[in-house]
Design a protein around this motif. Structure first.
Motif, PDB file in Angstrom:
ATOM      1  N   SER A   7       0.840  -1.281   0.026  1.00  0.00           N
ATOM      2  CA  SER A   7       0.030   0.030   0.014  1.00  0.00           C
ATOM      3  C   SER A   7       1.044   1.270  -0.022  1.00  0.00           C
ATOM      4  CB  SER A   7      -0.938   0.045   1.205  1.00  0.00           C
ATOM      5  OG  SER A   7      -1.862  -0.866   1.144  1.00  0.00           O
ATOM      6  N   LEU A  10      -8.102  -1.085  -5.419  1.00  0.00           N
ATOM      7  CA  LEU A  10      -7.562  -1.853  -6.669  1.00  0.00           C
ATOM      8  C   LEU A  10      -8.683  -2.640  -7.429  1.00  0.00           C
ATOM      9  CD1 LEU A  10      -4.491  -3.951  -5.392  1.00  0.00           C
ATOM     10  CD2 LEU A  10      -4.553  -2.267  -7.212  1.00  0.00           C
ATOM     11  N   LEU A  32       2.222   1.886  -3.447  1.00  0.00           N
ATOM     12  CA  LEU A  32       1.230   2.471  -4.506  1.00  0.00           C
ATOM     13  C   LEU A  32       0.927   4.034  -4.065  1.00  0.00           C
ATOM     14  CD1 LEU A  32      -1.155  -0.589  -4.577  1.00  0.00           C
ATOM     15  CD2 LEU A  32       0.321   0.068  -6.373  1.00  0.00           C
ATOM     16  N   GLU A  33       0.790   4.422  -2.708  1.00  0.00           N
ATOM     17  CA  GLU A  33       0.692   5.713  -2.453  1.00  0.00           C
ATOM     18  C   GLU A  33       1.664   6.509  -2.851  1.00  0.00           C
ATOM     19  OE1 GLU A  33      -1.833   7.681  -0.902  1.00  0.00           O
ATOM     20  OE2 GLU A  33      -3.080   5.949  -1.685  1.00  0.00           O
ATOM     21  N   LYS A  72       1.836   7.324  -6.587  1.00  0.00           N
ATOM     22  CA  LYS A  72       0.817   8.293  -6.675  1.00  0.00           C
ATOM     23  C   LYS A  72       1.287   9.766  -6.493  1.00  0.00           C
ATOM     24  CE  LYS A  72      -3.070   8.516  -4.438  1.00  0.00           C
ATOM     25  NZ  LYS A  72      -4.303   8.407  -3.901  1.00  0.00           N
ATOM     26  N   LEU A  74      -0.771  -1.516 -11.099  1.00  0.00           N
ATOM     27  CA  LEU A  74       0.161  -2.329 -10.488  1.00  0.00           C
ATOM     28  C   LEU A  74       0.303  -3.529 -11.618  1.00  0.00           C
ATOM     29  CD1 LEU A  74       1.628  -3.846  -8.084  1.00  0.00           C
ATOM     30  CD2 LEU A  74      -0.485  -4.637  -7.395  1.00  0.00           C
ATOM     31  N   TYR A 101      -4.934   1.181  -9.192  1.00  0.00           N
ATOM     32  CA  TYR A 101      -5.052   1.550  -8.109  1.00  0.00           C
ATOM     33  C   TYR A 101      -5.629   3.120  -7.838  1.00  0.00           C
ATOM     34  CZ  TYR A 101      -3.622   3.098  -3.413  1.00  0.00           C
ATOM     35  OH  TYR A 101      -3.718   3.554  -2.082  1.00  0.00           O
ATOM     36  N   VAL A 127      -2.666   4.667 -10.765  1.00  0.00           N
ATOM     37  CA  VAL A 127      -1.429   3.966 -10.946  1.00  0.00           C
ATOM     38  C   VAL A 127      -2.061   2.426 -11.379  1.00  0.00           C
ATOM     39  CG1 VAL A 127       0.677   3.033  -9.802  1.00  0.00           C
ATOM     40  CG2 VAL A 127      -0.240   5.468  -9.386  1.00  0.00           C
TER      41      VAL A 127
END
Length: 386
Positions: free
Chosen positions: A32, A70, A35-36, A39, A86, A80, A84
């Motif tokens: 997580s 997701l 992914l943050e 971004k 993944l 995401y 974004v």
């Protein structure tokens, strides 16, 4: 078609419950968190996370899907928060009996189903499926065949790094010694090499070059990356780009000047001094870590090179002297993301916000014009102050 900035080699330090995945990775580097960070502040459009085979990481993917954060896409990959993509993958340490040492390879998968299938297959061949980059004692072509049977992508990792790579430390002189070239989708160059260096080896002319961070912390994400032109930010379009299918393609690689890499030049393994011969002139040791530049010179056999996307020697913002955390936050507050600062913000707008000397260095970093002191022996090179 859309412009897609992607870093496709990012490790996970810990699971959402705190279990180690990449032991040398940051404790805060969860899926997580990656992914943050992709971004904001990085501003990436696609990330390849190469520890997704770990069972608790698979659970976290399922949890994020259940929450709607997701979304698994029909053309492969996960979206995401609609910002974004993944691309889930795994890094594996292969020890083939026909090889003189272990080497690292990357595998990427289009879906949760294929990722789970691969994780189950791998778990029977490694000591601890929970951890990153576990060693398998297996014929490398068996691994290639498994990845391809699942619709995956197979990419040798950081191919010139002195340790645990395709050409590093004399492990192989040709990839055909253990790999099936037909099942190689691209090769990853690593931090101490670039396109011009790699194209000195004829057998690499057939493959697309990728350039990724191998990040062990959120700060290191996107220190190297590429720009794609894709019909959509999906696994399918990414896969097509590696073969230049349709209009999908790699448009540019952005990486450290190889001289900044930790293993660019040969250095003494005892005192770290640069070495030109077999004996260190500083301490007398005969132990050394062979630099990537010297290793490529040993293998060089090409008389020409294919036409490729540009490789831009872009220095990450964190390397720029005088660009501290407060100034970085100031830039992000105004311009949004690091990708904006490095690619989209006009020079005049930079100079209106920070001092002219720093703005000039950021522009030089974009264009690969900063002066570099070479690295080696596990230590990064440095940007010289103007």
């Amino acid at each position: 078609m859309s412009e897609v900035f992607a870093d496709l080699h990012i490790h996970i330090g810990r699971t959402f419950t705190g279990k180690a995945v990449k032991i040398t990775g940051s404790r805060n580097l969860t899926l997580s968190a990656i992914l943050e960070a992709a971004k904001y502040p990085k501003g990436l459009d696609m990330v390849g996370v190469i520890d997704c085979h770990s069972p608790e990481v698979i659970i976290e993917i399922e949890q994020l899907v259940a929450k709607g954060k997701l979304v698994e896409m029909e053309e492969g990959g996960f979206r995401y928060e609609d910002e974004v993509t993944l691309i889930p993958g795994a890094e594996i340490e292969v020890y083939d009996k026909n090889c003189r040492g272990p080497l690292h390879v990357l595998a990427y998968f289009p879906s949760l189903t294929t990722l789970k299938d691969f994780s189950g297959w791998l778990s029977a061949r490694v000591t601890n499926i929970q951890l990153s980059t576990q060693r398998i004692y297996e014929n490398a072509q068996v691994l290639q065949e498994k990845v391809k049977s699942l619709g995956g992508l197979f990419i040798p990792a950081h191919i010139f790094t002195p340790f645990k790579s395709l050409y590093g430390k004399g492990v192989l002189n040709s990839l055909t010694e253990i790999l099936n070239p037909a099942f190689i989708d691209a090769v990853e160059l690593g931090l101490s090499s670039d396109t011009e260096m790699a194209d000195q080896i004829t057998e690499l002319h057939a493959f697309t070059f990728l350039t990724n961070s191998d990040a062990h912390s959120t700060q290191k994400i996107a220190r190297e990356y590429q720009k794609f032109d894709l019909e959509a930010p999906t696994f399918a379009a990414f896969s097509k780009s590696l073969k230049n299918q349709g209009e999908n393609r790699v448009m540019a690689n952005y990486g450290l000047n190889p001289r900044l890499g930790k293993y660019y030049r040969t250095t003494c393994a005892v005192c770290g001094a640069p070495m030109n011969g077999s004996t260190c002139s500083h301490c007398g040791s005969e132990k050394f870590t062979k630099g990537v530049s010297e290793r490529i010179s040993e293998l060089a056999n090409a008389v020409d090179a294919p036409k490729r996307p540009p490789y831009i020697h872009q220095v990450p913002l964190e390397f720029i002297p005088g660009l501290g955390s407060k100034t970085m936050l100031h830039l992000l507050d105004h311009f949004g993301t690091e990708m904006n600062i490095l690619h989209r913000v006009k020079e005049a707008d930079l100079k209106a916000l920070v001092n002219i000397q720093l703005a000039d260095m950021i522009i030089q970093a974009r264009e690969g014009k900063l002066q570099i002191a070479a690295g080696g022996g596990g230590k990064y090179g440095k940007v010289k102050k103007n």
